[in-house]
Design a protein around this motif. Structure first.
Motif, short mmCIF file in Angstrom:
data_model
loop_
_atom_site.label_atom_id
_atom_site.label_comp_id
_atom_site.label_asym_id
_atom_site.label_seq_id
_atom_site.Cartn_x
_atom_site.Cartn_y
_atom_site.Cartn_z
N VAL A 23 18.79 81.07 60.49
CA VAL A 23 19.11 81.88 59.63
C VAL A 23 19.73 81.65 57.54
CG1 VAL A 23 21.44 82.89 58.72
CG2 VAL A 23 20.94 83.02 60.90
N ALA A 24 20.00 80.05 57.15
CA ALA A 24 19.64 79.05 56.48
C ALA A 24 18.13 79.65 55.64
CB ALA A 24 19.97 77.37 56.65
N ALA A 25 17.35 79.92 56.30
CA ALA A 25 15.59 79.86 55.61
C ALA A 25 15.32 81.33 55.33
CB ALA A 25 14.88 79.17 57.25
N VAL A 26 15.91 82.33 56.59
CA VAL A 26 15.91 83.48 56.14
C VAL A 26 16.97 83.86 54.87
CG1 VAL A 26 16.18 85.67 56.94
CG2 VAL A 26 14.78 84.50 58.09
N THR A 27 18.15 83.28 54.75
CA THR A 27 19.09 83.99 53.70
C THR A 27 18.81 83.11 52.33
OG1 THR A 27 21.07 82.45 54.47
CG2 THR A 27 20.56 85.19 55.25
N ALA A 63 21.82 97.31 59.71
CA ALA A 63 21.43 97.25 60.71
C ALA A 63 21.12 95.29 60.86
CB ALA A 63 20.81 98.34 61.66
N ALA A 64 19.98 95.34 60.33
CA ALA A 64 19.12 93.81 60.73
C ALA A 64 20.72 92.81 60.47
CB ALA A 64 18.03 93.79 58.90
N ASN A 65 21.40 93.38 59.36
CA ASN A 65 22.36 92.30 58.89
C ASN A 65 23.63 92.11 60.13
OD1 ASN A 65 22.38 90.35 56.13
ND2 ASN A 65 22.04 92.57 55.56
N VAL A 66 23.80 92.58 60.85
CA VAL A 66 24.52 92.85 61.83
C VAL A 66 23.62 92.14 63.36
CG1 VAL A 66 25.65 94.34 64.08
CG2 VAL A 66 25.59 95.23 61.82
N VAL A 67 22.60 92.87 63.22
CA VAL A 67 21.76 92.07 64.35
C VAL A 67 21.70 90.40 64.26
CG1 VAL A 67 19.53 92.03 65.31
CG2 VAL A 67 20.37 94.54 65.19
N MET A 68 20.88 90.24 62.81
CA MET A 68 20.65 88.73 62.76
C MET A 68 21.98 88.07 62.98
SD MET A 68 20.28 87.19 58.91
CE MET A 68 21.59 86.98 57.90
N PHE A 69 23.48 88.19 63.47
CA PHE A 69 24.54 87.38 63.60
C PHE A 69 25.10 87.45 64.64
CE2 PHE A 69 24.53 85.56 59.54
CZ PHE A 69 25.89 84.68 59.45
N VAL A 70 24.24 88.66 65.92
CA VAL A 70 24.54 88.81 67.29
C VAL A 70 24.60 87.23 67.31
CG1 VAL A 70 24.16 89.83 69.59
CG2 VAL A 70 24.57 91.05 66.91
N PRO A 71 23.48 86.70 68.03
CA PRO A 71 23.21 85.07 67.78
C PRO A 71 24.67 84.32 68.21
CG PRO A 71 20.88 86.23 67.92
CD PRO A 71 22.36 87.25 67.08
N PHE A 72 25.10 84.66 67.02
CA PHE A 72 26.24 83.76 66.71
C PHE A 72 27.43 84.45 67.73
CE2 PHE A 72 29.76 82.36 64.24
CZ PHE A 72 29.46 81.12 63.71
N GLY A 73 27.61 84.99 68.14
CA GLY A 73 28.57 85.13 68.40
C GLY A 73 28.28 84.48 70.02
N VAL A 74 27.36 84.78 70.39
CA VAL A 74 27.26 84.93 71.80
C VAL A 74 26.76 83.38 71.69
CG1 VAL A 74 25.42 84.34 73.20
CG2 VAL A 74 25.32 86.69 72.17
N LEU A 75 26.27 82.55 70.64
CA LEU A 75 26.44 81.28 71.04
C LEU A 75 27.25 80.33 70.84
CD1 LEU A 75 22.88 80.73 69.82
CD2 LEU A 75 23.31 80.32 71.76
N VAL A 76 28.19 81.01 69.39
CA VAL A 76 29.21 80.53 69.62
C VAL A 76 30.56 80.90 70.85
CG1 VAL A 76 31.51 80.01 67.95
CG2 VAL A 76 29.37 79.75 67.11
N GLY A 77 30.56 81.50 71.08
CA GLY A 77 31.34 81.89 72.27
C GLY A 77 31.04 81.23 73.26
N LEU A 78 30.13 80.95 73.28
CA LEU A 78 30.07 79.95 74.58
C LEU A 78 30.66 78.47 74.29
CD1 LEU A 78 26.05 80.84 75.85
CD2 LEU A 78 28.35 80.92 77.08
N LEU A 79 30.74 78.35 73.44
CA LEU A 79 31.25 77.14 72.98
C LEU A 79 32.90 76.89 72.81
CD1 LEU A 79 28.86 76.04 70.62
CD2 LEU A 79 29.21 75.15 72.68
N THR A 99 27.91 82.54 49.41
CA THR A 99 28.72 82.22 48.35
C THR A 99 27.23 81.29 47.46
OG1 THR A 99 30.42 82.78 48.62
CG2 THR A 99 30.29 80.31 47.70
N VAL A 100 26.50 80.99 48.68
CA VAL A 100 25.47 80.57 48.17
C VAL A 100 24.58 81.17 47.75
CG1 VAL A 100 23.37 78.59 48.62
CG2 VAL A 100 25.59 78.36 49.73
N GLN A 101 24.09 82.44 47.84
CA GLN A 101 23.51 83.15 47.64
C GLN A 101 23.92 83.96 45.79
OE1 GLN A 101 22.88 86.49 49.92
NE2 GLN A 101 20.93 85.94 51.55
#
Length: 140
Positions: A23-27, A63-79, A99-101
């Protein structure tokens, strides 16, 4: 949320670190995707719109912005056990990226991106909850 074993937790943490690096590399790379890539996306959107589908470049980007953070919800949700905390962390992570952008001359920071990314994290959390519910029903 779904409890995970210590071993699975380590795998999830490694996957989360790799995901966040991507995500950091892309954004946060100095320049967005090259004109060839963006041109191909614009051409595909134009073709779809010409064939009657109500598709716009801005819609695809959202839509791409939504899709990009779905893995965040899954992975952090597992933790984490609290779905609301996962969504808040998704919003905070997205706000940090935006903010960095602001400091990157070739990037554009928008509130819409934060909203869409946060929605993506919520979709990931919902998918995880649905999977857990389905698994529990099958086990019962």
């Amino acid at each position: 949320m779904t409890p995970v074993t210590l071993r699975a937790r380590r795998v999830v943490v490694v996957a989360l670190v790799a995901y966040l690096a991507a995500v950091a590399a892309v954004t946060l790379s100095p320049a967005p995707a090259d004109d060839g890539t963006l041109g191909a996306v614009r051409a595909a959107v134009a073709w779809l719109a010409a064939h009657g589908l109500p598709v716009t470049y801005l819609g695809v980007e959202a839509a791409a912005n939504v899709v990009m953070f779905v893995p965040f919800g899954v992975l952090v949700g597992l933790l984490l056990a609290r779905p609301w905390a996962v969504v808040l962390l998704g919003a905070a992570t997205s706000a940090l990226v935006e903010t960095v952008q602001l400091a990157l001359p070739t990037r554009v920071s928008t509130v819409q991106d934060v909203v869409m990314n946060t929605l993506g994290a919520a979709v990931g959390v919902a998918a995880l909850a649905l999977a857990a519910r389905t698994r529990a029903r099958r086990g019962a």
